[in-house]
Design an enzyme around this catalytic site. Structure first.
Site, short mmCIF file in Angstrom:
data_model
loop_
_atom_site.label_atom_id
_atom_site.label_comp_id
_atom_site.label_asym_id
_atom_site.label_seq_id
_atom_site.Cartn_x
_atom_site.Cartn_y
_atom_site.Cartn_z
N LYS A 207 -0.79 7.03 8.52
CA LYS A 207 -1.24 8.21 9.37
C LYS A 207 -1.67 7.51 10.86
O LYS A 207 -2.93 7.40 10.80
CB LYS A 207 -2.18 8.99 8.82
CG LYS A 207 -1.77 9.65 7.70
CD LYS A 207 -2.95 10.61 6.93
CE LYS A 207 -2.16 11.30 5.87
NZ LYS A 207 -3.42 12.08 5.30
N GLY B 113 -7.55 3.20 7.76
CA GLY B 113 -7.42 1.49 7.79
C GLY B 113 -8.78 0.90 7.27
O GLY B 113 -8.99 -0.11 7.03
N LYS B 114 -9.66 2.10 6.97
CA LYS B 114 -11.02 1.30 6.34
C LYS B 114 -10.90 0.44 5.25
O LYS B 114 -11.62 -0.43 5.17
CB LYS B 114 -11.95 2.57 6.28
CG LYS B 114 -13.43 2.39 6.04
CD LYS B 114 -14.22 3.41 6.02
CE LYS B 114 -15.57 3.37 5.93
NZ LYS B 114 -16.28 2.84 4.89
N THR B 115 -10.33 0.97 4.36
CA THR B 115 -10.20 0.50 2.91
C THR B 115 -9.66 -1.13 3.06
O THR B 115 -10.35 -1.93 2.77
CB THR B 115 -9.46 1.16 2.07
OG1 THR B 115 -9.59 2.47 1.75
CG2 THR B 115 -9.33 0.50 0.61
N LEU B 116 -8.64 -1.22 3.63
CA LEU B 116 -8.08 -2.74 4.01
C LEU B 116 -8.89 -3.33 4.97
O LEU B 116 -8.96 -4.47 4.63
CB LEU B 116 -6.64 -2.38 4.50
CG LEU B 116 -5.57 -2.17 3.45
CD1 LEU B 116 -4.13 -2.27 4.11
CD2 LEU B 116 -5.49 -3.00 2.31
N ASP C 193 -4.51 5.27 5.88
CA ASP C 193 -4.96 6.45 6.80
C ASP C 193 -5.84 6.11 7.88
O ASP C 193 -5.41 5.54 8.93
CB ASP C 193 -5.78 7.30 5.84
CG ASP C 193 -6.26 8.67 6.36
OD1 ASP C 193 -6.05 8.97 7.55
OD2 ASP C 193 -6.73 9.48 5.67
N ASP D 286 -1.92 11.22 -5.21
CA ASP D 286 -2.42 12.31 -6.00
C ASP D 286 -3.22 13.49 -5.20
O ASP D 286 -4.00 12.88 -3.97
CB ASP D 286 -3.32 12.00 -7.08
CG ASP D 286 -4.60 11.49 -6.70
OD1 ASP D 286 -4.60 10.42 -5.67
OD2 ASP D 286 -5.70 11.89 -7.31
N GLU E 264 0.91 -1.27 0.01
CA GLU E 264 0.17 -0.28 -0.04
C GLU E 264 0.87 1.16 -0.10
O GLU E 264 1.99 1.33 0.48
CB GLU E 264 -0.94 -0.12 1.20
CG GLU E 264 -2.35 -0.33 1.01
CD GLU E 264 -3.02 0.61 0.35
OE1 GLU E 264 -2.67 1.30 -0.44
OE2 GLU E 264 -4.21 0.52 0.68
N ASP E 265 0.20 2.23 -0.35
CA ASP E 265 1.12 3.51 -0.43
C ASP E 265 0.93 4.37 0.62
O ASP E 265 1.76 4.75 1.41
CB ASP E 265 0.82 4.44 -1.62
CG ASP E 265 -0.77 4.58 -1.85
OD1 ASP E 265 -1.65 3.69 -1.56
OD2 ASP E 265 -1.34 5.80 -2.59
P1 IMP Z 1 -8.17 4.65 4.67
O1 IMP Z 1 -9.15 3.62 4.03
O2 IMP Z 1 -8.64 5.65 5.38
O3 IMP Z 1 -7.02 3.93 5.15
O4 IMP Z 1 -7.55 5.53 3.38
C1 IMP Z 1 -6.64 4.98 2.31
C2 IMP Z 1 -6.94 5.60 1.13
O5 IMP Z 1 -6.93 6.99 1.29
C3 IMP Z 1 -5.41 5.71 0.51
O6 IMP Z 1 -5.36 4.42 -0.41
C4 IMP Z 1 -5.46 6.64 -0.43
O7 IMP Z 1 -5.74 6.90 -1.63
C5 IMP Z 1 -6.22 7.85 0.35
N1 IMP Z 1 -5.51 8.67 1.15
C6 IMP Z 1 -5.34 9.01 2.47
N2 IMP Z 1 -4.50 9.98 2.81
C7 IMP Z 1 -4.06 10.59 1.81
C8 IMP Z 1 -3.15 11.56 1.65
O8 IMP Z 1 -2.62 12.18 2.49
N3 IMP Z 1 -2.64 11.80 0.27
C9 IMP Z 1 -3.47 11.20 -0.69
N4 IMP Z 1 -4.24 9.88 -0.47
C10 IMP Z 1 -4.63 9.70 0.77
#
Ligand code: IMP
Length: 180
Positions: free
Chosen positions: A134, A108-111, A106, A162, A102-103
């Site tokens: 984060k 953690g919801k998506t994963l 944030d 992006d 993963e890049d």
């Molecule tokens: P999560 O599901 O909240 O962990 O979000 C993960 C996704 O949010 C990442 O794969 C990114 O596509 C997007 N994302 C979260 N923070 C950033 C950021 O600071 N810059 C760009 N994309 C972000």
């Protein structure tokens, strides 16, 4: 470049190309050790991880496979809420050593929503490697095997990430500047 302008926002340099590449080197070295002789399957999550995944993968000296998937979220039936589908996941994960690339993680919801689908296929092992985390934003705790950089809750771009389509081509990672 110390600052970049993307659309209406200004971003300032946060992690240099050298700092990122050094970290990628360290992560790849750890993966080379951990997965020697195990022929892991790397699953890179598009779009953001394409650059990180390529840089990691070319530093692997072990036998390894890689596939690229896109996670699409859609509204499921009332009881299930959001459902995540993996587009392009055409490998059989049964009994494989799986490493998610993963890049950024944030909340953690998506994963978190996607992992049950992976576990369902009964991989032999399973690990998450993310370049950025984060951690202070965590809402859905995940067990992450390797984190490149734990970063504060500020929007970042570059190195695959992006802002509204722009900035993915930057070799460095930039942080949203405070409004003047
Ligand atoms: P999560 O599901 O909240 O962990 O979000 C993960 C996704 O949010 C990442 O794969 C990114 O596509 C997007 N994302 C979260 N923070 C950033 C950021 O600071 N810059 C760009 N994309 C972000």
């Amino acid at each position: 470049m110390a600052t970049v302008k993307l659309h209406d926002k200004t971003f300032t340099i946060y992690l240099s190309e050298e700092t990122i590449q050094q970290k990628v080197e360290e992560l790849a070295a750890a993966l080379n050790q951990e997965y020697e002789g195990k022929r892991p399957l790397f699953i890179a999550i598009l779009n953001g991880s394409f650059m990180f995944a390529a840089d990691i993968f070319k530093r692997l000296t072990i036998e390894a496979e890689i596939c690229f998937i896109k996670l699409a979220s859609y509204r499921g039936m009332k009881s299930t809420g959001n459902v995540i589908t993996a587009i392009g996941l055409d490998h059989d994960l049964y009994d494989r050593e799986v490493v998610i690339l993963e890049d950024i993680v944030d909340t953690g919801k998506t994963l978190n929503e996607f992992l049950p689908q992976l576990h369902h296929q009964q991989p032999r092992s399973f690990a998450i490697v993310t370049l950025l985390h984060k951690s202070e934003c965590t809402k859905y705790p995940l067990s992450i095997a390797h984190v490149g950089f734990d970063i504060p809750d500020k929007f970042v771009v570059g190195y695959g990430l992006d802002y509204d389509g722009l900035g993915r081509n930057l070799k460095e990672i930039y942080q949203l500047a405070a409004e003047a």
